[in-house]
Design an enzyme around this catalytic site. Sequence first.
Site: not given
Length: 169
Positions: A27, A91, A94, A101, A103, A132-133, A139
């Site tokens: 990030e 929160e 990760y 990729g 799962g 963060n595309k 999401y």
Amino acid sequence: MDFTIRAATLEDCKDIARMILELAEYEKVSDQVKITQRDLEQDGFSKNPFFHGIIAEVPEQHRTKEGHSKVGYALYFFSYSSWKGRAVYMEDLYVMPEFRGKGIGKALMSKVAQLGLAAGCTQLNFAVLDWNKASLDFYMSQGCFDVTADLGYHCMRCEGEQLERLAQP
């Protein structure tokens, strides 16, 4: 890929601290991380924990070249909406880059959702960086929506000297 999702334990704090640093580097904010393994141990595994965690773990044969079998985590805590009632806030979510990729991220997020529903929560909240595309797309594909875009809310913060000043009577 074979992996398991389980509740984090005190012994996982070293790996959680490692992955928190990895997430911060991804990030581009690694200079912001101030907590230590000890902070995690105290804050997550005391009588009244400030957070809960879950771990994604792979079998020995899938360990990283550095020997890590703990390859992902999620930290969450319970909150309250004055309009909707009980809520769970995720929160962190990760997964180490080489395990994405497969799962694992979906399984971690699904487990947080399950734990929230089991506690009577009506919503799962979290933040994601606007650049963060890949995460935004993930999401959205899970049925989430952008509260800032849809409702106009902004996430606000007060810290450091400003927090100290605000706390003055």
